[in-house]
Design an enzyme around this catalytic site. Structure first.
Site, PDB file in Angstrom:
ATOM      1  N   HIS A 141       0.829  -1.211   0.000  1.00 52.73           N
ATOM      2  CA  HIS A 141       0.000   0.000   0.000  1.00 52.73           C
ATOM      3  C   HIS A 141       0.862   1.260   0.000  1.00 52.73           C
ATOM      4  O   HIS A 141       2.049   1.201   0.306  1.00 52.73           O
ATOM      5  CB  HIS A 141      -0.910   0.023   1.240  1.00 52.73           C
ATOM      6  CG  HIS A 141      -2.115  -0.860   1.112  1.00 52.73           C
ATOM      7  ND1 HIS A 141      -2.065  -2.212   1.373  1.00 52.73           N
ATOM      8  CD2 HIS A 141      -3.394  -0.590   0.736  1.00 52.73           C
ATOM      9  CE1 HIS A 141      -3.266  -2.734   1.161  1.00 52.73           C
ATOM     10  NE2 HIS A 141      -4.087  -1.779   0.778  1.00 52.73           N
TER      11      HIS A 141
ATOM     12  N   LYS B  66      -0.703   4.973   4.570  1.00 51.18           N
ATOM     13  CA  LYS B  66      -1.686   4.098   5.228  1.00 51.18           C
ATOM     14  C   LYS B  66      -1.290   3.917   6.695  1.00 51.18           C
ATOM     15  O   LYS B  66      -0.118   3.636   6.989  1.00 51.18           O
ATOM     16  CB  LYS B  66      -1.733   2.739   4.512  1.00 51.18           C
ATOM     17  CG  LYS B  66      -2.765   1.793   5.086  1.00 51.18           C
ATOM     18  CD  LYS B  66      -2.962   0.587   4.183  1.00 51.18           C
ATOM     19  CE  LYS B  66      -3.956  -0.414   4.774  1.00 51.18           C
ATOM     20  NZ  LYS B  66      -5.295   0.151   4.960  1.00 51.18           N
TER      21      LYS B  66
END
Ligand code: NAP
Length: 266
Positions: free
Chosen positions: A155, A159
């Site tokens: 990701h 995040k």
């Protein structure tokens, strides 16, 4: 037919802006509120590149819930605030669609109780992309034949939570699909702490965080003389929007907690 009145929390964020654009584009939905900690007083349409919509970002959710009478709240905020937002919405009699990840099992139990008591629906989906839902389904099916598996999730570097909600949900589905225990027993000597990832329900999970990424996951099954890799890539945040819109349309039909988009398709 009356339009479904939608309130978006985290509207100023990356996902929230996509939700605002997706809601505004639907004929059967009406954006009635946009709440965020930041961006207060600014026109949400201008923030999202849609031009002036005449709807400003507000910072007090309780006030907006009272003033705008939404039917559904869509939350893409942070794991630290999502529970308070859900409670406020249910207390106001509003159904909820939750995309925020990082919820614990205790959180889900609490949401289940709150939703049952308020006789409203809450849909929590760690991943609203159809391809990711299929990846999880295929992983569950493969686990029946290949019990040894590891997950690599990748990701963007902003995040907050690790591992991702998608990785945890995938591990849960793999555990439900296994008919035999994993057979491999790798040597326990870990020269760098964490090099072998974290373990959840018998599946190792490795989290990669880098600029340039959006949301990606590989599920790698190993067996004698062969591997099977299932990979999903969200290349753009718009990939989540058909799933979010589907959930918004279904939210008022359900009572209690629905966990995972899987439960809503076919
Ligand atoms: P983001 O850009 O940081 O957006 C979150 C926004 O919510 C920020 O503007 C944040 O403000 C705001 N916020 C924080 N507390 C709030 C509160 N009490 N009330 C209202 N707004 C509040 O993050 P993102 O990339 O959009 O991701 C949001 C969430 O969605 C994350 O949990 C992510 O993992 C999840 N996600 C889910 C899916 C899915 O398919 N389910 C897909 C992608 C992402 P501050 O910056 O001031 O804190």
């Amino acid at each position: 037919m009356d339009k479904i009145r939608v309130l978006v929390t985290g509207a100023y964020g990356r996902m929230g802006r996509e939700v605002v654009k997706a809601v505004v584009a639907q004929e059967d939905l009406e954006l009635v509120g946009a709440v965020d900690k930041v961006g207060g007083g600014q026109d949400i349409g201008q923030i999202c590149g849609l031009g002036v919509l005449g709807l400003t970002v507000e910072t007090d959710l309780t006030v907006v819930l009272g003033n705008t009478a939404p039917a559904v709240m869509v939350d893409f905020t942070t794991p630290l605030t999502v529970m308070d937002n859900i409670k406020a919405a249910l207390e106001a009699g509003v159904a909820v669609v939750v995309g925020t990840t990082g919820l614990t099992e205790e959180n889900l139990d609490e949401i289940n109780d709150l939703a049952a008591r308020s006789e409203r629906g809450v849909i929590v989906a760690p991943n609203f992309a159809l391809g990711a839902v299929l990846m999880m389904r295929f992983a569950k099916e493969a686990a029946r034949y290949f019990p040894d598996v590891e997950i690599i999730e990748l990701h963007h570097d902003r995040k907050i939570d690790a591992p991702s909600g998608t990785a945890l949900k995938t591990a849960e589905m793999i555990a439900a699909g296994r008919v035999a225990e994993p057979g491999s027993k790798p040597a326990p000597l870990e020269k760098i702490n964490g090099a072998r990832g974290g373990e959840y329900l018998g599946t190792k999970i490795h989290s990669v965080r880098l600029p340039g990424l959006i949301a990606h996951q590989e599920v790698i099954f190993g067996n004698q003389g062969q591997t099977l890799t299932i990979r999903h890539d969200s290349l753009d945040r718009s990939s989540f929007m058909p799933g979010v819109i589907l959930a918004v349309r279904k939210a008022q039909e359900i009572k209690g907690l629905v966990y995972g988009l899987d439960a809503l398709i076919d």
